[in-house]
Design a protein around this motif. Sequence first.
Motif, PDB file in Angstrom:
ATOM      1  N   ASN A  71       0.975  -1.202  -0.012  1.00 54.32           N
ATOM      2  CA  ASN A  71       0.012  -0.040   0.155  1.00 54.32           C
ATOM      3  C   ASN A  71       0.881   1.240   0.192  1.00 54.32           C
ATOM      4  O   ASN A  71       1.808   1.375   0.711  1.00 54.32           O
ATOM      5  CB  ASN A  71      -1.058   0.185   1.183  1.00 54.32           C
ATOM      6  N   SER A  72       0.765   2.235  -0.945  1.00 52.30           N
ATOM      7  CA  SER A  72       1.516   3.315  -1.299  1.00 52.30           C
ATOM      8  C   SER A  72       0.722   4.380  -1.407  1.00 52.30           C
ATOM      9  O   SER A  72      -0.382   4.498  -2.044  1.00 52.30           O
ATOM     10  CB  SER A  72       2.607   3.151  -2.314  1.00 52.30           C
ATOM     11  N   ASP A  73       1.216   5.671  -1.003  1.00 51.16           N
ATOM     12  CA  ASP A  73       0.738   6.787  -1.646  1.00 51.16           C
ATOM     13  C   ASP A  73       0.980   6.995  -3.099  1.00 51.16           C
ATOM     14  O   ASP A  73       2.108   6.726  -3.556  1.00 51.16           O
ATOM     15  CB  ASP A  73       1.454   8.049  -0.925  1.00 51.16           C
ATOM     16  N   PHE A 146       9.329  13.399   5.895  1.00 55.46           N
ATOM     17  CA  PHE A 146       8.546  13.284   4.771  1.00 55.46           C
ATOM     18  C   PHE A 146       7.019  13.053   5.142  1.00 55.46           C
ATOM     19  O   PHE A 146       6.549  12.069   4.140  1.00 55.46           O
ATOM     20  CB  PHE A 146       9.023  12.050   3.974  1.00 55.46           C
ATOM     21  N   GLY A 147       6.580  13.319   6.318  1.00 53.08           N
ATOM     22  CA  GLY A 147       5.164  13.268   6.513  1.00 53.08           C
ATOM     23  C   GLY A 147       5.030  11.751   6.448  1.00 53.08           C
ATOM     24  O   GLY A 147       5.727  11.011   7.185  1.00 53.08           O
ATOM     25  N   PHE A 148       4.099  11.453   5.792  1.00 52.94           N
ATOM     26  CA  PHE A 148       3.496   9.876   5.865  1.00 52.94           C
ATOM     27  C   PHE A 148       4.510   9.093   4.819  1.00 52.94           C
ATOM     28  O   PHE A 148       4.394   7.652   4.813  1.00 52.94           O
ATOM     29  CB  PHE A 148       2.234   9.443   5.776  1.00 52.94           C
ATOM     30  N   GLY A 149       5.383   9.694   4.385  1.00 52.47           N
ATOM     31  CA  GLY A 149       6.559   9.083   3.411  1.00 52.47           C
ATOM     32  C   GLY A 149       6.119   8.714   2.018  1.00 52.47           C
ATOM     33  O   GLY A 149       5.036   9.143   1.563  1.00 52.47           O
ATOM     34  N   TYR A 150       6.802   7.945   1.507  1.00 54.29           N
ATOM     35  CA  TYR A 150       6.679   7.337   0.180  1.00 54.29           C
ATOM     36  C   TYR A 150       7.848   5.983  -0.054  1.00 54.29           C
ATOM     37  O   TYR A 150       8.773   6.034   0.707  1.00 54.29           O
ATOM     38  CB  TYR A 150       7.468   8.375  -0.770  1.00 54.29           C
ATOM     39  N   HIS A 151       6.985   5.244  -0.947  1.00 53.30           N
ATOM     40  CA  HIS A 151       7.985   3.940  -1.196  1.00 53.30           C
ATOM     41  C   HIS A 151       9.096   3.873  -2.229  1.00 53.30           C
ATOM     42  O   HIS A 151       9.841   3.278  -2.225  1.00 53.30           O
ATOM     43  CB  HIS A 151       6.789   2.612  -1.410  1.00 53.30           C
ATOM     44  N   PHE A 154      14.224   8.303  -4.697  1.00 52.75           N
ATOM     45  CA  PHE A 154      14.297   9.381  -5.176  1.00 52.75           C
ATOM     46  C   PHE A 154      15.477   9.164  -6.425  1.00 52.75           C
ATOM     47  O   PHE A 154      15.767   9.841  -7.134  1.00 52.75           O
ATOM     48  CB  PHE A 154      14.909  10.456  -4.507  1.00 52.75           C
TER      49      PHE A 154
END
Lengths: 154, 402
Positions: A71-73, A146-151, A154
């Motif tokens: 589950n990702s943003d 990064f707040g709730f982040g990312y998978h 970069f």
Amino acid sequence: MQSQRTAIEELVYRSCLALDEKNFKAYLDLCDADYRYSITAHSPEIRKEMIWLDHDKAGMQLLFTNLPRHNSDHSPLTRHVTVYTVDFDASQQQATVISALQVFRTTLDGGVTELFAVGRYVDAVKLSESAPKLLKRVVKLDTRQFGFGYHIPF
Amino acid sequence: MSKNAALWHQQPKFPPSHFVDSRIYTDEQLFNEEREKIFNKCWIIACHESEVPNAFDYRTFSHPGGTPLIVVRGEDKQVRSFYNVCPHRGNTLLYDPVGNAKRITCIFHAWSFDTKGNCVDITREEQGFQKRFCKTDSGLREVRAEVGFGGFVWVNIDDNACTLNEYIGDSLNMLHDNMSMPLEVFHYHKAIVNTNYKLWHDTNSEFYHDYMHYFNRVTGMLQPGYFDRKYTAYPNGHATVGSMEVKYDAYEGGKSRGVGWPGLAPGGWILIDIFPAMTYNLRTSVLRMDTSIPLGPNKLLIEFRGLGLKSDTPEERAERIRDHNTIWGPFGRNLHEDLLGVHGQGRAMRPGSEPTWVIHGREENMTIHDEAGMRHFYAEWGRRMGRKAYDPFGERKITAAA
């Protein structure tokens, strides 16, 4: 004909475009078989250099393969890069490339864009083949929240 | 069947201990009360002793009760804590998160303090104050501080609180053997999320949400022993869930772990929640520590630490870092999912949204998908707040057992 510097700059820019488009195959095609990718950051709070991600090419491939299982943003990221310096090492047939990195995130709902991260790419580029290839990329992050982040790296 | 408004507001068909009113996550008044009645009364982890290793090292800490603190190691090696507030004009004393200062000098009017909190210099003291006021009147406000339970620096604003040992009780016994050697922080980062601190603690208190984590499903839920893990509740709102062996090689790209952790079975996993907002999470080769600093009813700062052994070789440390990053790092598989989950709760139950019930009704003989951990937390929350989590404003007509 492209100068070597222009070809290197284009390699860096293409790597960003590929990741922005989540075209991970195209990204990995730009990388040498010995590619190594890492994300680092310095923490003033604990007075330490930190490694936040460290993969070889196979590890990056696995990371990309597993992404749909998580589950990702889904907000798209846009990587803005400016190549600052290219230092050639003729004996190694390599170049060290330092670029400024800014990453923006744009929300799917409403399209608000926010600055997500700043840092630098420190790349080692292999020049021995017909086209330059990424041999190593260290993403040195200044941003550490990064707040709730990312998978996706970069 | 979908629900109309009346059905939506109807009391869930559980005992009142098994659900809460969502306003406990959104109400400003309750939030301010929590700061006073919970965070300013409980023992809170400020940092780890390895963050202030030398005499005069300091670390600033934004205490969740609201007052900024300093943690400083004195020349006598004792760790003390003070308000990061100059007793003169209320300025911040130390601005940087870390440093080393034999004297803590306020930049505003250059009043100086030693690491025991004594005022050692008031500039032009006699000219301004004559004999009416002097350095002995100007000490820093000291806060109770103890180092323990894995070398963490605990602070308590309340001078009359019980001791740290009394507060923790037996709740960390399961980790006793695992934390008998000096530890060291190798990872630190913060995340600010629009959610309530209790929702993050809930996430750390229940494993039913393993359905959100592909990693945990394949390495844990699908493995033998997963459903044998049992909750144990302790006084003061702490709770733990028993260990299991995680099958890391079940995740593509995962592999058997070599470095491990002293006293922990290979692939082991122990999680202990400490009231009100701290979690020890020992998994295979890394101890993760979450500490929450609520910034508002729907705004939370979480500090994440990863710890290894102080005695680690570079190779051992590198392996711990790899293990940590796979699931818990800022780009790890699980952390983003957990944060996305509580972000979603904060988004759905934001202030102004219609109150709803949040259900903690699962009973599975205290095993891993039982929601006993959350129920135990809210019982303690209610005791300390003098309110019922299912009826925080005493206005609902709640029956004892629906």
